[in-house]
Design a protein around this motif. Structure first.
Motif, PDB file in Angstrom:
ATOM      1  N   ILE A 118      18.814  64.864   5.215  1.00  0.00           N
ATOM      2  CA  ILE A 118      19.245  63.807   4.166  1.00  0.00           C
ATOM      3  C   ILE A 118      19.775  62.684   4.876  1.00  0.00           C
ATOM      4  CG2 ILE A 118      20.825  63.031   2.067  1.00  0.00           C
ATOM      5  CD1 ILE A 118      21.268  66.134   1.589  1.00  0.00           C
ATOM      6  N   HIS A 119      19.272  61.555   4.469  1.00  0.00           N
ATOM      7  CA  HIS A 119      19.427  60.262   5.013  1.00  0.00           C
ATOM      8  C   HIS A 119      19.996  59.254   3.792  1.00  0.00           C
ATOM      9  CE1 HIS A 119      17.974  60.528   9.027  1.00  0.00           C
ATOM     10  NE2 HIS A 119      16.860  61.292   8.524  1.00  0.00           N
ATOM     11  N   ALA A 120      21.383  59.191   3.700  1.00  0.00           N
ATOM     12  CA  ALA A 120      22.077  58.445   2.819  1.00  0.00           C
ATOM     13  C   ALA A 120      21.980  57.075   2.815  1.00  0.00           C
ATOM     14  CB  ALA A 120      23.523  59.136   2.334  1.00  0.00           C
ATOM     15  N   CYS A 121      21.688  56.256   1.562  1.00  0.00           N
ATOM     16  CA  CYS A 121      21.894  54.869   1.655  1.00  0.00           C
ATOM     17  C   CYS A 121      22.846  54.534   0.339  1.00  0.00           C
ATOM     18  CB  CYS A 121      20.394  54.181   1.688  1.00  0.00           C
ATOM     19  SG  CYS A 121      20.699  52.321   1.290  1.00  0.00           S
ATOM     20  N   ILE A 122      23.986  54.199   0.878  1.00  0.00           N
ATOM     21  CA  ILE A 122      25.052  54.069  -0.276  1.00  0.00           C
ATOM     22  C   ILE A 122      25.213  52.750  -0.758  1.00  0.00           C
ATOM     23  CG2 ILE A 122      27.740  54.282  -0.901  1.00  0.00           C
ATOM     24  CD1 ILE A 122      27.393  56.502   1.247  1.00  0.00           C
ATOM     25  N   GLY A 123      24.858  52.240  -2.013  1.00  0.00           N
ATOM     26  CA  GLY A 123      24.890  50.955  -2.413  1.00  0.00           C
ATOM     27  C   GLY A 123      26.124  50.661  -3.206  1.00  0.00           C
ATOM     28  N   ASP A 124      26.102  49.554  -3.689  1.00  0.00           N
ATOM     29  CA  ASP A 124      27.218  49.247  -4.784  1.00  0.00           C
ATOM     30  C   ASP A 124      27.359  50.281  -6.090  1.00  0.00           C
ATOM     31  OD1 ASP A 124      28.065  47.416  -2.795  1.00  0.00           O
ATOM     32  OD2 ASP A 124      27.162  45.724  -3.596  1.00  0.00           O
ATOM     33  N   VAL A 125      26.115  50.124  -6.299  1.00  0.00           N
ATOM     34  CA  VAL A 125      25.823  50.722  -7.835  1.00  0.00           C
ATOM     35  C   VAL A 125      25.282  52.078  -7.611  1.00  0.00           C
ATOM     36  CG1 VAL A 125      24.772  50.837  -9.923  1.00  0.00           C
ATOM     37  CG2 VAL A 125      25.365  48.421  -8.957  1.00  0.00           C
ATOM     38  N   TYR A 126      24.022  52.510  -6.800  1.00  0.00           N
ATOM     39  CA  TYR A 126      23.480  53.569  -6.518  1.00  0.00           C
ATOM     40  C   TYR A 126      23.459  54.249  -5.364  1.00  0.00           C
ATOM     41  CZ  TYR A 126      21.646  52.967 -11.458  1.00  0.00           C
ATOM     42  OH  TYR A 126      21.337  53.106 -12.691  1.00  0.00           O
ATOM     43  N   THR A 127      23.544  55.371  -5.190  1.00  0.00           N
ATOM     44  CA  THR A 127      23.208  56.066  -3.897  1.00  0.00           C
ATOM     45  C   THR A 127      22.139  56.844  -3.756  1.00  0.00           C
ATOM     46  OG1 THR A 127      25.490  56.643  -3.245  1.00  0.00           O
ATOM     47  CG2 THR A 127      23.909  57.728  -2.385  1.00  0.00           C
ATOM     48  N   VAL A 128      21.180  56.346  -2.760  1.00  0.00           N
ATOM     49  CA  VAL A 128      19.735  56.702  -2.590  1.00  0.00           C
ATOM     50  C   VAL A 128      19.634  57.707  -1.491  1.00  0.00           C
ATOM     51  CG1 VAL A 128      17.366  56.046  -2.399  1.00  0.00           C
ATOM     52  CG2 VAL A 128      18.919  54.650  -3.661  1.00  0.00           C
ATOM     53  N   TYR A 129      19.096  58.736  -1.548  1.00  0.00           N
ATOM     54  CA  TYR A 129      18.730  59.985  -0.524  1.00  0.00           C
ATOM     55  C   TYR A 129      17.215  59.552   0.034  1.00  0.00           C
ATOM     56  CZ  TYR A 129      23.193  61.917  -1.209  1.00  0.00           C
ATOM     57  OH  TYR A 129      24.715  62.525  -1.547  1.00  0.00           O
ATOM     58  N   GLY A 130      16.972  59.475   1.303  1.00  0.00           N
ATOM     59  CA  GLY A 130      15.794  59.831   1.871  1.00  0.00           C
ATOM     60  C   GLY A 130      15.682  61.278   2.239  1.00  0.00           C
ATOM     61  N   ILE A 131      14.761  61.971   1.835  1.00  0.00           N
ATOM     62  CA  ILE A 131      14.696  63.344   2.376  1.00  0.00           C
ATOM     63  C   ILE A 131      13.457  63.521   3.520  1.00  0.00           C
ATOM     64  CG2 ILE A 131      14.417  65.722   1.708  1.00  0.00           C
ATOM     65  CD1 ILE A 131      16.925  64.088   0.612  1.00  0.00           C
ATOM     66  N   GLU A 132      13.743  64.002   4.579  1.00  0.00           N
ATOM     67  CA  GLU A 132      12.838  64.274   5.581  1.00  0.00           C
ATOM     68  C   GLU A 132      12.653  65.800   5.722  1.00  0.00           C
ATOM     69  OE1 GLU A 132      13.883  62.553   9.347  1.00  0.00           O
ATOM     70  OE2 GLU A 132      13.447  60.404   8.496  1.00  0.00           O
ATOM     71  N   GLY A 133      11.596  66.129   6.316  1.00  0.00           N
ATOM     72  CA  GLY A 133      11.142  67.382   6.490  1.00  0.00           C
ATOM     73  C   GLY A 133       9.896  67.865   5.519  1.00  0.00           C
ATOM     74  N   ASP A 134      10.017  69.073   5.563  1.00  0.00           N
ATOM     75  CA  ASP A 134       8.789  69.753   4.575  1.00  0.00           C
ATOM     76  C   ASP A 134       9.393  69.925   3.097  1.00  0.00           C
ATOM     77  OD1 ASP A 134       6.647  71.241   3.617  1.00  0.00           O
ATOM     78  OD2 ASP A 134       6.911  73.050   4.644  1.00  0.00           O
ATOM     79  N   THR A 135       9.201  68.682   2.496  1.00  0.00           N
ATOM     80  CA  THR A 135       9.549  68.805   1.078  1.00  0.00           C
ATOM     81  C   THR A 135       8.971  69.546  -0.225  1.00  0.00           C
ATOM     82  OG1 THR A 135       8.394  66.552   0.702  1.00  0.00           O
ATOM     83  CG2 THR A 135      10.707  66.635   1.352  1.00  0.00           C
ATOM     84  N   SER A 136       7.687  70.094   0.629  1.00  0.00           N
ATOM     85  CA  SER A 136       6.941  70.679  -0.423  1.00  0.00           C
ATOM     86  C   SER A 136       7.812  72.152  -0.993  1.00  0.00           C
ATOM     87  CB  SER A 136       5.983  71.382   0.369  1.00  0.00           C
ATOM     88  OG  SER A 136       5.835  72.396   1.515  1.00  0.00           O
ATOM     89  N   GLN A 137       8.926  72.435   0.047  1.00  0.00           N
ATOM     90  CA  GLN A 137       9.709  73.568  -0.282  1.00  0.00           C
ATOM     91  C   GLN A 137      10.695  73.089  -1.515  1.00  0.00           C
ATOM     92  OE1 GLN A 137       9.319  76.624   1.093  1.00  0.00           O
ATOM     93  NE2 GLN A 137       7.571  75.390   2.157  1.00  0.00           N
ATOM     94  N   LEU A 138      10.872  72.003  -2.126  1.00  0.00           N
ATOM     95  CA  LEU A 138      11.718  71.441  -2.821  1.00  0.00           C
ATOM     96  C   LEU A 138      11.077  71.464  -4.127  1.00  0.00           C
ATOM     97  CD1 LEU A 138      13.786  68.583  -0.847  1.00  0.00           C
ATOM     98  CD2 LEU A 138      14.408  71.002  -1.448  1.00  0.00           C
TER      99      LEU A 138
END
Length: 340
Positions: free
Chosen positions: A28-48
């Motif tokens: 998980i790579h988190a980008c925390i903003g004033d309104v929303y938090t956005v996660y960039g997910i790395e790896g084999d996301t086919s498992q999700l």
């Protein structure tokens, strides 16, 4: 994959989301903003699973950046795959392949006669149903093993590779020994246990037909099942999908050709016979498919369609089959291909 969280999400739900992602081996790579938090997910996301993540109360939206299929994905395999079917190459810049033959094998004499006409017309492989999936349990179900043996005799006389439909895992060894291109029909496109077994137990090329009501991604995911279990020799086959239209047997979706070629490296063949259900429409559909970039055609051919035991209305007579190939050869040259 990109996940956007809701404003002030419950911490328990956030923790549960983190666990689901990390348990799948992703980061998980988190980008925390004033309104929303956005996660960039790395790896084999086919498992999700996107639906499961969206159901989490902390999640506002989920966007999958990379398709869930890996082995079939052009991103991970930029070059076109060329599949060898008993010496005949399918895909890439190879000549367009034309497969012809009856919907069902009716006798050894009949299939051998059709095979000779298919070869004389310029066909490259012989199709024929030995095991037939039929809507009615009272309809002709095929000659079964005798049908396979009849096709082997036709191959002996013409040297045309055999294409036939496998319906159950208990026949894999029979097809492994005798059939050159194993077809998985539309009804079995999502028979995942069968797909896994043919992936494990045969390396013979597989012709995977699109299901009657399936999306392109579902179709490619079915190919992924075969490939993930060890068999990388998959050819996709569009045979029309079921829509509201009643003028044709199915609706031939030619847009799949450029879409499949953009998303995957797998060859794609078009079946205009099952798509249209009417021999008078097969020529136009075939020429359009070649113009759109198809790697091959699979067309039903019968010497006496009026007396065919199945699907006679969509069968071409041998002379018409020859005419279609000749016209398709001209179209192929325009788009930079050939038909041998």
């Amino acid at each position: 994959m990109v996940i956007t969280l809701k404003q002030n999400p419950p911490q328990d739900d956030v923790n549960r989301l983190h666990k689901e992602i990390t348990d799948a081996g992703c980061r998980i790579h988190a980008c925390i903003g004033d309104v929303y938090t956005v996660y960039g997910i790395e790896g084999d996301t086919s498992q999700l699973d996107v639906k499961t993540i969206k159901a989490n109360k902390a999640v506002h939206d989920v966007v999958r950046i990379v398709a869930p299929y890996k082995l079939a994905n052009r991103l991970f395999h930029p070059e076109d795959s060329v599949i060898d079917v008993d010496g005949i190459k399918v895909g890439g810049k190879e000549p367009v392949v034309v497969i012809g033959g009856p919907c069902s094998v009716e006798s050894e004499e009949m299939v051998c006669s059709v095979a000779k006409k298919v070869k004389e017309a310029g066909g490259h492989m012989l199709r024929g149903g030995a095991y037939k999936p039929r809507t009615s349990p009272y309809a002709f179900q095929g000659m079964r093993t005798k049908g396979i043996m009849a096709m082997l005799e036709a191959k002996k006389q013409t040297n045309l590779p055999i294409v036939s439909e496998l319906m159950s895992a208990d026949k894999i060894e029979e097809f492994e020994d005798n059939v050159d291109l194993i077809q998985i029909g539309a009804r079995n496109m999502q028979n995942f246990e069968l797909l896994k077994e043919i992936g494990k137990r045969t390396t013979k090329p597989i012709l995977l037909k699109r299901g009657l009501c399936n999306t392109i991604d579902e179709w490619i995911m079915s190919a992924e099942y075969i490939m993930a279990n060890g068999n990388m020799n998959v050819i996709l086959c569009e045979r029309g999908i079921r829509t509201y239209e009643t003028s044709t047997r199915n609706t031939l979706d030619l847009s799949v050709i450029p879409i499949v070629k953009e998303r995957t490296h797998l060859p794609i063949i078009i079946d205009p016979s099952h798509a249209t259900g009417d021999w008078k429409l097969v020529e136009s559909a075939s020429l359009a498919a070649v113009a759109a970039g198809a790697d091959g055609l699979i067309i039903e051919v019968h010497e006496n369609p009026d007396y065919a035991w199945s699907d006679g209305a969509q069968c071409l007579k041998p002379e018409k089959f020859h005419n279609v190939i000749e016209k398709a050869r001209g179209i192929a040259k325009i788009v930079g291909r050939d038909i041998l």
